[in-house]
Design a protein around this motif. Structure first.
Motif, PDB file in Angstrom:
ATOM      1  N   LEU A 265      43.748  52.192  30.905  1.00 17.72           N
ATOM      2  CA  LEU A 265      43.251  50.822  30.783  1.00 17.72           C
ATOM      3  C   LEU A 265      42.043  50.767  29.854  1.00 17.72           C
ATOM      4  CD1 LEU A 265      43.438  49.514  34.473  1.00 17.72           C
ATOM      5  CD2 LEU A 265      44.662  48.571  32.502  1.00 17.72           C
TER       6      LEU A 265
ATOM      7  N   GLU B  63      39.849  47.380  28.457  1.00 18.66           N
ATOM      8  CA  GLU B  63      39.743  45.926  28.377  1.00 18.66           C
ATOM      9  C   GLU B  63      39.553  45.419  26.961  1.00 18.66           C
ATOM     10  OE1 GLU B  63      38.517  47.855  30.609  1.00 18.66           O
ATOM     11  OE2 GLU B  63      38.802  46.992  32.603  1.00 18.66           O
TER      12      GLU B  63
ATOM     13  N   ASP C 192      45.287  46.336  28.866  1.00 17.65           N
ATOM     14  CA  ASP C 192      43.948  45.745  28.897  1.00 17.65           C
ATOM     15  C   ASP C 192      43.621  45.131  30.250  1.00 17.65           C
ATOM     16  OD1 ASP C 192      45.503  43.453  28.909  1.00 17.65           O
ATOM     17  OD2 ASP C 192      44.406  42.453  27.286  1.00 17.65           O
ATOM     18  N   GLY C 193      44.541  45.246  31.233  1.00 15.24           N
ATOM     19  CA  GLY C 193      44.299  44.685  32.559  1.00 15.24           C
ATOM     20  C   GLY C 193      44.457  43.188  32.629  1.00 15.24           C
TER      21      GLY C 193
ATOM     22  N   THR D 241      47.206  47.148  46.261  1.00 22.99           N
ATOM     23  CA  THR D 241      47.175  47.077  44.802  1.00 22.99           C
ATOM     24  C   THR D 241      48.456  47.664  44.212  1.00 22.99           C
ATOM     25  OG1 THR D 241      44.757  47.225  44.755  1.00 22.99           O
ATOM     26  CG2 THR D 241      45.931  47.794  42.735  1.00 22.99           C
TER      27      THR D 241
ATOM     28  N   SER E 249      36.433  48.135  43.535  1.00 24.90           N
ATOM     29  CA  SER E 249      36.896  47.870  42.166  1.00 24.90           C
ATOM     30  C   SER E 249      37.434  49.148  41.536  1.00 24.90           C
ATOM     31  CB  SER E 249      35.749  47.307  41.319  1.00 24.90           C
ATOM     32  OG  SER E 249      35.342  46.034  41.796  1.00 24.90           O
TER      33      SER E 249
ATOM     34  N   ARG F 214      41.262  49.777  40.301  1.00 20.63           N
ATOM     35  CA  ARG F 214      41.541  50.192  38.927  1.00 20.63           C
ATOM     36  C   ARG F 214      42.460  51.405  38.900  1.00 20.63           C
ATOM     37  NH1 ARG F 214      39.042  49.237  34.055  1.00 20.63           N
ATOM     38  NH2 ARG F 214      39.362  50.804  32.445  1.00 20.63           N
TER      39      ARG F 214
ATOM     40  N   SER G 286      45.956  50.569  40.071  1.00 19.47           N
ATOM     41  CA  SER G 286      46.674  49.791  39.059  1.00 19.47           C
ATOM     42  C   SER G 286      47.227  50.700  37.971  1.00 19.47           C
ATOM     43  CB  SER G 286      45.749  48.737  38.436  1.00 19.47           C
ATOM     44  OG  SER G 286      45.339  47.782  39.391  1.00 19.47           O
ATOM     45  N   LYS G 287      46.452  51.699  37.584  1.00 15.94           N
ATOM     46  CA  LYS G 287      46.911  52.655  36.573  1.00 15.94           C
ATOM     47  C   LYS G 287      48.071  53.485  37.112  1.00 15.94           C
ATOM     48  CE  LYS G 287      43.525  54.975  34.704  1.00 15.94           C
ATOM     49  NZ  LYS G 287      42.197  55.661  34.607  1.00 15.94           N
TER      50      LYS G 287
ATOM     51  N   ARG H  38      50.397  48.643  36.332  1.00 17.56           N
ATOM     52  CA  ARG H  38      50.345  47.191  36.487  1.00 17.56           C
ATOM     53  C   ARG H  38      49.725  46.532  35.257  1.00 17.56           C
ATOM     54  NH1 ARG H  38      48.310  44.734  41.913  1.00 17.56           N
ATOM     55  NH2 ARG H  38      48.933  42.983  40.602  1.00 17.56           N
TER      56      ARG H  38
ATOM     57  N   TRP I 128      48.436  43.586  35.060  1.00 19.95           N
ATOM     58  CA  TRP I 128      47.270  42.802  35.448  1.00 19.95           C
ATOM     59  C   TRP I 128      46.427  43.573  36.453  1.00 19.95           C
ATOM     60  CZ3 TRP I 128      45.447  38.159  33.621  1.00 19.95           C
ATOM     61  CH2 TRP I 128      46.286  37.490  32.718  1.00 19.95           C
ATOM     62  N   LEU I 129      45.141  43.651  36.188  1.00 19.56           N
ATOM     63  CA  LEU I 129      44.197  44.315  37.083  1.00 19.56           C
ATOM     64  C   LEU I 129      43.718  43.294  38.116  1.00 19.56           C
ATOM     65  CD1 LEU I 129      42.597  46.998  37.480  1.00 19.56           C
ATOM     66  CD2 LEU I 129      40.780  45.960  36.087  1.00 19.56           C
TER      67      LEU I 129
END
Length: 253
Positions: free
Chosen positions: A6, A8, A54-55, A109, A141, A145, A148-149, A153, A155-156
């Protein structure tokens, strides 16, 4: 499966403003901790293919051109833009002792929750006070993160600030709030597919459950009680189980 990293800044300029998505054939790079992790931990080398996101919905399939701990550069092979989910699923997770609340956040998540709200419930043994408030949110958070990785995903999920029952009651007035309560008559599997775009907010209590006074406050504000089944799940598993059910209900799965 390709590694997923990721950054951003992939879909934004240096000042953070949005830019056009990178074109196929363009060169992109990631720096900082993410580049260091890719090169020193994941052992990414030139010629490998991986995914960069980029989330915020952008995922690039890339081929690595150069890889040093300070910067990884790559050629864009594919560009995918995924819109945000509507309606969103938000998990209100009560603070819990040990790592049970963190386990819930991680699993939810991976299963696709769109946002997480830490809740200082009446029966929460764990407490975020003083400097622990910022540290707790930062910890959640980081968990979101990494999860999500792992699950790739686009979208973060957001991790919102610590909330009180009074603040939850305000949220109940603008969302479809569901209180996970083992004694409820209505099963979550019986919930109809939503006909509007309001957020679906799942509220999970701590080890001792949601206090009767909190149930009353939230119900009076518009929330509804639901149950998952005939058994009682831990606070670490109830939220993820409910997210999975809603994924099927909403047609995400």
């Amino acid at each position: 499966m390709a590694h997923f990293f990721l950054s951003e800044t992939l879909g934004a300029s240096a000042d953070g403003s949005p830019t056009a998505d990178p074109a196929v054939g363009a060169t992109v790079s990631i720096t900082g901790a993410e580049a260091k992790h890719a090169v020193t931990v994941s052992r990414v080398r030139p010629g490998e293919t991986l995914l960069l996101g980029d989330g915020a919905g952008l995922v690039l399939g890339v081929t690595v051109l150069s890889a040093v701990p300070t910067e990884l550069t790559a050629r864009v092979d594919t560009v995918t833009r995924t819109p945000p989910a509507v309606p969103r699923i938000l998990l209100v997770q009560a603070l819990a002792k040990g790592d049970r609340d963190e386990l819930a956040v991680q699993a939810a998540t991976e299963l696709g929750v769109d946002g997480v709200i830490p809740w200082a419930a009446a029966r929460s043994v764990a407490r975020w006070e003083g400097v622990k408030i910022a540290k707790g949110q930062a910890r959640w958070s980081a968990i979101v993160r990494e999860a999500s990785k792992q699950s790739i995903r686009p979208w973060l999920p957001d991790v919102l600030p610590l909330t009180s029952t009074k603040q939850l009651a305000q949220l109940a007035g603008t969302s479809r709030m569901l209180l996970l309560e083992p004694t409820a008559e209505l099963r979550l599997t019986a919930i109809a597919v939503p006909t509007d775009d309001r957020d679906i907010v799942l509220v999970v209590g701590p080890e001792g459950g949601i206090a009767p006074s909190e149930l009353d406050i939230l119900e009076q504000a518009g929330a509804s009680r639901v149950r998952l089944g005939d058994t009682v799940l831990r606070t670490s598993t109830a939220g993820p189980a409910a997210v999975a059910i809603l994924n099927a209900t909403l047609g995400r799965w």
